[in-house]
Design an enzyme around this catalytic site. Sequence first.
Site, mmCIF file in Angstrom:
data_model
loop_
_atom_site.group_PDB
_atom_site.id
_atom_site.type_symbol
_atom_site.label_atom_id
_atom_site.label_comp_id
_atom_site.label_asym_id
_atom_site.label_seq_id
_atom_site.Cartn_x
_atom_site.Cartn_y
_atom_site.Cartn_z
ATOM 1 N N ASN A 1 26.990 -1.704 -25.319
ATOM 2 C CA ASN A 1 25.986 -0.675 -25.701
ATOM 3 C C ASN A 1 25.384 -0.137 -24.485
ATOM 4 O OD1 ASN A 1 23.987 0.745 -26.671
ATOM 5 N ND2 ASN A 1 22.481 -0.912 -27.001
ATOM 6 N N TRP A 2 26.003 1.068 -24.410
ATOM 7 C CA TRP A 2 25.725 1.763 -23.154
ATOM 8 C C TRP A 2 24.422 2.474 -23.074
ATOM 9 C CZ3 TRP A 2 31.051 4.821 -21.783
ATOM 10 C CH2 TRP A 2 31.950 3.896 -21.168
ATOM 11 N N LYS A 3 23.753 2.546 -24.170
ATOM 12 C CA LYS A 3 22.153 2.787 -24.291
ATOM 13 C C LYS A 3 22.374 4.317 -23.512
ATOM 14 C CE LYS A 3 20.335 -1.786 -23.371
ATOM 15 N NZ LYS A 3 19.299 -2.378 -24.002
ATOM 16 N N HIS B 1 19.113 -1.005 -33.851
ATOM 17 C CA HIS B 1 18.901 -1.612 -32.517
ATOM 18 C C HIS B 1 17.442 -1.578 -32.362
ATOM 19 C CE1 HIS B 1 18.900 -2.275 -28.362
ATOM 20 N NE2 HIS B 1 20.206 -2.532 -28.403
ATOM 21 N N GLU C 1 15.713 -1.086 -30.039
ATOM 22 C CA GLU C 1 14.973 -0.302 -29.323
ATOM 23 C C GLU C 1 14.627 1.072 -30.224
ATOM 24 O OE1 GLU C 1 17.864 0.231 -26.047
ATOM 25 O OE2 GLU C 1 17.135 -1.735 -25.369
ATOM 26 N N GLU D 1 20.160 -9.879 -31.951
ATOM 27 C CA GLU D 1 19.492 -9.674 -30.737
ATOM 28 C C GLU D 1 18.229 -10.074 -30.686
ATOM 29 O OE1 GLU D 1 22.195 -6.759 -28.530
ATOM 30 O OE2 GLU D 1 21.092 -5.715 -29.807
ATOM 31 N N GLY E 1 17.520 -6.925 -22.415
ATOM 32 C CA GLY E 1 17.183 -6.401 -21.008
ATOM 33 C C GLY E 1 16.142 -7.036 -20.303
ATOM 34 N N SER F 1 20.947 -10.062 -22.976
ATOM 35 C CA SER F 1 21.225 -10.587 -21.553
ATOM 36 C C SER F 1 22.435 -11.398 -21.139
ATOM 37 C CB SER F 1 19.741 -11.257 -20.980
ATOM 38 O OG SER F 1 18.791 -10.402 -20.810
ATOM 39 N N GLY G 1 24.351 -5.013 -23.271
ATOM 40 C CA GLY G 1 23.882 -3.818 -22.826
ATOM 41 C C GLY G 1 24.182 -3.711 -21.266
ATOM 42 N N GLY G 2 23.308 -4.187 -20.670
ATOM 43 C CA GLY G 2 23.253 -3.817 -19.157
ATOM 44 C C GLY G 2 24.364 -4.170 -18.449
HETATM 45 C C1 PEP Z 1 21.511 -4.306 -26.161
HETATM 46 O O1 PEP Z 1 21.141 -3.333 -25.805
HETATM 47 O O2 PEP Z 1 21.989 -4.445 -27.172
HETATM 48 C C2 PEP Z 1 21.488 -5.578 -25.083
HETATM 49 C C3 PEP Z 1 21.797 -6.777 -25.538
HETATM 50 O O3 PEP Z 1 20.866 -5.402 -23.971
HETATM 51 P P1 PEP Z 1 21.054 -6.482 -22.533
HETATM 52 O O4 PEP Z 1 22.329 -7.045 -22.672
HETATM 53 O O5 PEP Z 1 20.966 -5.440 -21.485
HETATM 54 O O6 PEP Z 1 20.041 -7.374 -22.878
#
Ligand code: PEP
Length: 249
Positions: A8-10, A95, A97, A167, A173, A212, A233-234
Site C-alpha cells: 500500500n503506497w498510500k 483502509h 486511514e 490491520e 505506521g 508495521s 505500507g511503509g
Molecule cells: C497499511 O498502510 O496498510 C500498513 C499496514 O502500513 P504500515 O505497514 O506502514 O504499518
Amino acid sequence: MQKIIAANWKMYKTRQEARETAAAVAAALNEQPAPHEVVVFAPFTAIAEVADAFAASPAQAGAQDVWPAVEGAFTGEISPRMLLDAGAVWVLTGHSERRHVLGESDELVGRKTAFALEQGLKVMLCIGEKLEEREAGRLEAVLRRQLDSGLPAGENALEGRFAVAYEPVWAIGTGKVAGPDEVLATHAVVRRLLCERLGEAGNGIPILYGGSVKPANAGSLIGLDNVDGLLIGGASLDAQSFVQIIRRA
Ligand code: PEP
C-alpha cells in the site's frame, strides 16, 4: 491457497517514482519468480504506470479507494470503470486511514465493496480495531460489525476475487507489530466470522495481516495459521525492502 503479498503506497510517489519502483519489483520477480500473488496499491495517478511496469510480470496493480457509481456528479471521486481502464485489478476498501482519518462509515465501505465487485474489480476489505476497542474487550464486536457491513449481502461467489486484510489500527505506521499470539488468535476470529457468514466458502477467503510488517518480521507472521498474506505500507515504498518481504514470506 496462494498467499497474497500486497503493497500500500498510500499518498506517496510521483508517476516516475512509481514507474521506477514497480519496474524494480517486476525485474526481481522475473529473475526469481515468487509463489505468491503480488499486488501494489498505488495512488490513482500512478496506477497506469504500475500496471504498465507489471505488464510482463505476474504482479498486479491496485487502487486504494473507489466510489460506488458508474459515473456522474461526484467531484474528486473515481469509478471502478476508470480504475479498470487504468489497469487496476484490485482495490482496497475500508483502509483504516479512510475510516478514521477521512471519516468513512461502515455503510459506505460496504457499498464500495459490493459495487467494486459487481463491476469486476477484486476487493481487499480492510478491517481492524483501535487500541481502546481492544482494551475494552470489543475486538470481536468491532470485527464482526466491519465484516457484516463490509461483506456484500447475498454474495456467494467471492473466492479468488475477495480478500480481507486484518490491520489493527494501533499497529499501522507505528512500528508496533501485533505479537504472534495476538495475530494468531485474531485471524482465527476473522476466519470464524467469515465462515459464520459464508459457510464453507469462508475458508477460501484469504486473510492478510497488516501493520508495521518489515523484512525482519515477515517470515514469522506469514507462518501463522490463517495468515494468508501480508499488506505492507511503509516498508513497501522501497523496492528492495518489498522484494525482501516477498522472498521471506
Ligand atoms: C497499511 O498502510 O496498510 C500498513 C499496514 O502500513 P504500515 O505497514 O506502514 O504499518
